[in-house]
Design a protein around this motif. Structure first.
Motif, short mmCIF file in Angstrom:
data_model
loop_
_atom_site.label_atom_id
_atom_site.label_comp_id
_atom_site.label_asym_id
_atom_site.label_seq_id
_atom_site.Cartn_x
_atom_site.Cartn_y
_atom_site.Cartn_z
N GLY A 92 40.95 48.27 39.06
CA GLY A 92 39.76 48.10 39.61
C GLY A 92 38.65 48.71 38.68
O GLY A 92 39.11 48.80 37.40
N PHE A 93 37.44 48.71 38.72
CA PHE A 93 36.20 49.01 38.02
C PHE A 93 35.79 50.45 38.20
O PHE A 93 34.93 50.92 37.52
CB PHE A 93 35.32 48.00 38.65
CG PHE A 93 35.46 46.42 38.10
CD1 PHE A 93 35.28 46.15 36.71
CD2 PHE A 93 35.97 45.77 38.96
CE1 PHE A 93 35.49 44.76 36.48
CE2 PHE A 93 36.33 44.39 38.69
CZ PHE A 93 36.04 43.95 37.35
N ASN A 94 36.41 51.46 39.18
CA ASN A 94 36.03 52.65 39.34
C ASN A 94 34.69 52.64 39.34
O ASN A 94 33.73 53.55 38.87
CB ASN A 94 36.45 53.54 38.05
CG ASN A 94 37.84 53.42 37.86
OD1 ASN A 94 38.48 53.71 38.61
ND2 ASN A 94 38.13 53.12 36.29
N VAL A 95 34.23 52.01 40.31
CA VAL A 95 32.35 51.90 40.69
C VAL A 95 32.25 53.25 41.47
O VAL A 95 32.77 53.48 42.10
CB VAL A 95 32.07 50.63 41.58
CG1 VAL A 95 30.89 50.71 41.98
CG2 VAL A 95 32.48 49.24 40.73
N ASP A 96 31.00 53.79 41.00
CA ASP A 96 30.50 54.86 41.83
C ASP A 96 29.20 54.32 42.54
O ASP A 96 28.17 54.12 42.01
CB ASP A 96 29.88 55.93 40.65
CG ASP A 96 29.35 57.11 41.45
OD1 ASP A 96 29.33 57.07 42.71
OD2 ASP A 96 28.91 58.03 40.89
N PRO A 97 29.61 54.06 43.80
CA PRO A 97 28.65 53.40 44.74
C PRO A 97 27.17 54.07 44.57
O PRO A 97 26.10 53.30 44.61
CB PRO A 97 29.14 53.09 45.84
CG PRO A 97 30.64 53.19 45.82
CD PRO A 97 30.69 54.14 44.60
N GLU A 98 27.33 55.39 44.73
CA GLU A 98 25.94 56.12 44.70
C GLU A 98 25.17 55.95 43.51
O GLU A 98 23.90 56.10 43.42
CB GLU A 98 26.20 57.43 45.00
CG GLU A 98 26.94 57.93 46.48
CD GLU A 98 26.99 59.33 46.41
OE1 GLU A 98 27.00 60.16 45.55
OE2 GLU A 98 27.63 59.72 47.60
N GLU A 99 25.58 55.65 42.22
CA GLU A 99 25.14 55.20 41.16
C GLU A 99 24.79 53.96 40.74
O GLU A 99 24.45 53.75 39.33
CB GLU A 99 25.78 56.12 39.97
CG GLU A 99 25.79 57.63 40.24
CD GLU A 99 24.31 58.23 40.18
OE1 GLU A 99 23.32 57.74 39.59
OE2 GLU A 99 24.21 59.15 40.90
N THR A 100 25.06 52.97 41.55
CA THR A 100 25.37 51.66 41.18
C THR A 100 24.64 50.57 42.11
O THR A 100 24.41 50.93 43.22
CB THR A 100 27.06 51.02 41.35
OG1 THR A 100 27.74 51.97 40.45
CG2 THR A 100 26.92 49.75 40.73
N ALA A 101 23.88 49.66 41.64
CA ALA A 101 23.20 48.60 42.31
C ALA A 101 24.07 47.43 42.41
O ALA A 101 24.81 47.06 41.58
CB ALA A 101 22.21 48.07 41.27
N LEU A 102 24.36 46.87 43.74
CA LEU A 102 25.29 45.98 43.93
C LEU A 102 24.41 44.58 44.23
O LEU A 102 23.55 44.57 45.03
CB LEU A 102 26.12 46.27 45.33
CG LEU A 102 27.15 45.32 45.62
CD1 LEU A 102 28.26 45.00 44.78
CD2 LEU A 102 27.68 45.48 47.13
N ILE A 103 24.84 43.43 43.64
CA ILE A 103 24.65 42.10 44.03
C ILE A 103 25.94 41.42 44.59
O ILE A 103 26.89 41.45 44.00
CB ILE A 103 23.96 41.37 42.79
CG1 ILE A 103 23.00 41.77 42.04
CG2 ILE A 103 23.69 39.87 43.16
CD1 ILE A 103 22.69 41.39 41.03
#
Length: 419
Positions: A92-103
């Motif tokens: 995966g992309f190791n997304v940190d949701p708290e620091e990421t904007a999602l489209i």
């Protein structure tokens, strides 16, 4: 290869019913991940990309997809797939949701309850810092669509035709806003085409009702859109397969000493392998995509794609706007990749368009990822994205209603377009 987390970045998740297109806005291209849970004959369950990378035998694979009739209804499955895409350190992309904007994208004419469920998952389960929900068609419009017509820049008015797995959507965008009264949906997509081919082959040749993946591969490799359906159908009736220029042999997958050999179109210049199981395809090759143009052939009471496009155009009251839309028609989605599609849709649409209007059709180089590419364009325009998105703080303060207000239907008065 795993991607390092990018704090403060924008992540685009084009959540297609068949394939997820995912990646950071700074990436050059998205990762394509099957949007499914798959169970093989040995009862092992594969999540998303595991199916393509780890499954060795595609025969008899059973799929469970989160989408049903074009609506995202099974969040139990979708959450498992999203977890792997967003959070997995393996692929995966190791997304940190708290620091990421999602489209994130949703289907055209999505049920409000399904949209609300997505909003709750994004903020309450993942905790993304900011979030923007829209359709793939809206992201397509964010591209520099002028390049498709030999120019540059982007128009604020365009007509997007998205022919995907579940359905075909026709979406007019006026002044950068979807004009909802003219949105149309044709219930013909890749799934229906695959099922029609599966039933036809099972009736005429071999029983392949449990071979969804293999049938889909056959469809993508063998089918084409004919310029003259009646003429080609008569050719197939009159000539035997050996002398029919429209017929071909498809070699079905089989086990070999070195592993599973995947299905492929047989090279007719070489002698056949006696161990191969060969499927000879004739009028099936063009009868299946023909449903995009004549869904009434199997009893679907809807207009074909050219007529549906003109119905959408006719629902726009201002004639000047109708002309602008016809001058910026963009086709995306996997079904537009059929050989012959571009020529057929161009010919039939031109016959329906008034003589005083210039018809321009745009076909992106990669119609599957073009929506995601539009998301990267939007993601790099921080001020523009900021005006559309909802922050987690706003969501926690106002609840799901703020998403419905910001992402819901907006109006544009096309009667005053030129004033």
């Amino acid at each position: 290869m795993p991607v390092a987390a990018q704090p403060g970045a924008t992540f685009i998740l084009d959540n297609g019913a068949y394939t997820i297109k995912a990646g950071y806005a700074t990436a050059g291209a998205p990762s394509l991940i099957p949007n499914c849970l798959a169970r093989s004959r040995d009862r092992r369950v594969y999540v998303g990309d595991e199916f393509l990378t780890q499954c060795k035998d595609f025969s008899g694979v059973v799929f469970r997809r989160p989408f049903e009739k074009g609506h995202l209804t099974n969040w139990e499955s979708e959450k498992v797939i999203w977890d792997r895409v967003l959070l997995s350190s393996e692929v995966g992309f190791n997304v940190d949701p708290e620091e990421t904007a999602l489209i994130a994208t949703e289907p055209v004419l999505q049920l409000p309850v399904c949209s609300s469920n997505m909003d709750q998952i994004v903020f309450e389960e993942y905790g993304f810092s900011t979030y923007y929900r829209c359709t793939t068609s809206a992201l397509v419009h964010e591209n520099e669509t002028g390049l498709l017509f030999g120019g540059s820049g982007r128009s604020d008015t365009s007509l997007i035709i998205d022919s995907g797995y579940s359905a075909t959507a026709i979406v007019p965008i006026v002044e950068n806003t979807v004009y909802h009264p003219a949105v149309r949906r044709l219930n013909v997509g890749g799934k229906l085409l695959r099922n029609f081919l599966k039933e036809t082959i099972s009736f005429r040749h071999y029983n392949m009702m449990d071979e969804a993946f293999i049938i889909n591969e056959i469809k993508d490799q063998s089918c084409f859109v004919t310029a003259s359906f009646a003429k080609d159908l008569e050719t197939c009736k009159r000539l035997k397969a050996a002398s029919n220029p429209l017929a071909l042999d498809y070699v079905l997958p089989r086990a070999t000493a070195s592993g599973i050999r995947q299905g492929h179109i047989r090279d007719m210049t070489l002698p056949p392998d006696p161990d191969d199981q060969i499927l000879t395809l004739g009028n099936e090759r063009f009868s299946v995509p023909e449903l995009l143009f004549n869904p009434s052939d199997i009893g679907i009471r809807q207009a074909g794609l050219p007529e549906a496009i003109m119905q959408s155009i006719s629902a726009v009251p201002d004639p000047d706007v109708r002309g602008l839309l016809l001058g910026n028609v963009i086709f995306v989605g996997g079904n537009t990749k059929f050989s012959g599609f571009r020529e057929r849709i161009s010919s039939e649409l031109q016959a329906l368009v008034p003589d005083d209007i210039t018809l321009r059709l745009g076909f992106p180089e990669d119609p599957v990822t073009y929506g995601w590419q539009g998301g990267t364009q939007l993601g790099q325009q921080k001020s523009r994205l900021r005006s559309r998105q909802v922050t987690r703080k706003e969501y926690m303060e106002h609840g799901p209603n703020i998403c419905m207000r910001k992402f819901g239907k907006k109006t544009v008065d096309v009667l005053e377009y030129n004033t």
